[in-house]
Design an enzyme around this catalytic site. Structure first.
Site, mmCIF file in Angstrom:
data_model
loop_
_atom_site.group_PDB
_atom_site.id
_atom_site.type_symbol
_atom_site.label_atom_id
_atom_site.label_comp_id
_atom_site.label_asym_id
_atom_site.label_seq_id
_atom_site.Cartn_x
_atom_site.Cartn_y
_atom_site.Cartn_z
ATOM 1 N N THR A 15 0.819 -1.211 0.000
ATOM 2 C CA THR A 15 0.000 0.000 0.000
ATOM 3 C C THR A 15 0.856 1.267 0.000
ATOM 4 O OG1 THR A 15 -0.104 0.109 2.423
ATOM 5 C CG2 THR A 15 -1.789 -1.209 1.315
ATOM 6 N N ASP A 16 0.180 2.384 -0.302
ATOM 7 C CA ASP A 16 0.836 3.686 -0.218
ATOM 8 C C ASP A 16 0.612 4.273 1.185
ATOM 9 O OD1 ASP A 16 -1.777 4.698 -0.184
ATOM 10 O OD2 ASP A 16 -1.719 5.328 -2.276
ATOM 11 N N GLN A 17 0.974 5.516 1.381
ATOM 12 C CA GLN A 17 0.858 6.137 2.711
ATOM 13 C C GLN A 17 -0.587 6.278 3.175
ATOM 14 O OE1 GLN A 17 3.113 9.773 2.421
ATOM 15 N NE2 GLN A 17 4.961 8.771 3.182
ATOM 16 N N MET A 18 -1.532 6.194 2.252
ATOM 17 C CA MET A 18 -2.945 6.303 2.614
ATOM 18 C C MET A 18 -3.576 4.938 2.865
ATOM 19 S SD MET A 18 -4.108 9.360 0.017
ATOM 20 C CE MET A 18 -3.533 8.479 -1.432
#
Length: 134
Positions: A15-18
């Site tokens: 996943t990304d930071q979100m």
């Protein structure tokens, strides 16, 4: 028995930071689905490669409907679509734990001789399997 389902949990590293799954990480989810589809039918991808046959993707089409998120349990549905000479096609979908459709995909793979690098007919044991489900 044209289809198979398998659950995959979204890992943090996907996943990304979100907390949203990066788009490129859906391809491995679909690969898990295809490999497990074969395994469920009694075909080991590893043994197929050891016998000199590979099954690379030559075409894929992925449509993203909704984001998958960190720690969600995804269900990958893999459905055999068709087989002709050296090609095999699959339709795939991914749902989240709320049964929401996240992603759809279509894959075309080609049987290839590892010795020559050229397309080749599927092994007889795969042809026999496919005859029983078409």
């Amino acid at each position: 028995m044209k289809d198979h389902k398998i659950d995959v949990r979204v890992r943090y590293s996907e996943t990304d930071q979100m907390g949203v799954v990066y788009h490129g990480n859906y391809v491995p989810y679909f690969e898990i689905g295809r490999v497990e589809w074969l395994r469920n039918k009694g075909i080991s991808y590893k043994r197929m490669e050891e016998s000199g046959i590979a099954l690379p993707i030559v075409s894929m089409n992925i449509n993203y409907k909704k984001s998958a998120r960190y720690d969600e349990l995804l269900t990958v549905h893999t459905t055999f679509k068709s087989q002709s000479s050296v090609k095999i096609e699959f339709d795939c979908v991914i749902y989240n734990e709320s049964d929401e459709l996240l992603t759809t995909a279509q894959f075309i793979l080609v049987f290839v001789s590892l010795k020559t690098g050229r397309p080749t007919a599927p092994p007889d044991y795969i042809l026999d399997l496919l005859k029983t489900i078409e």
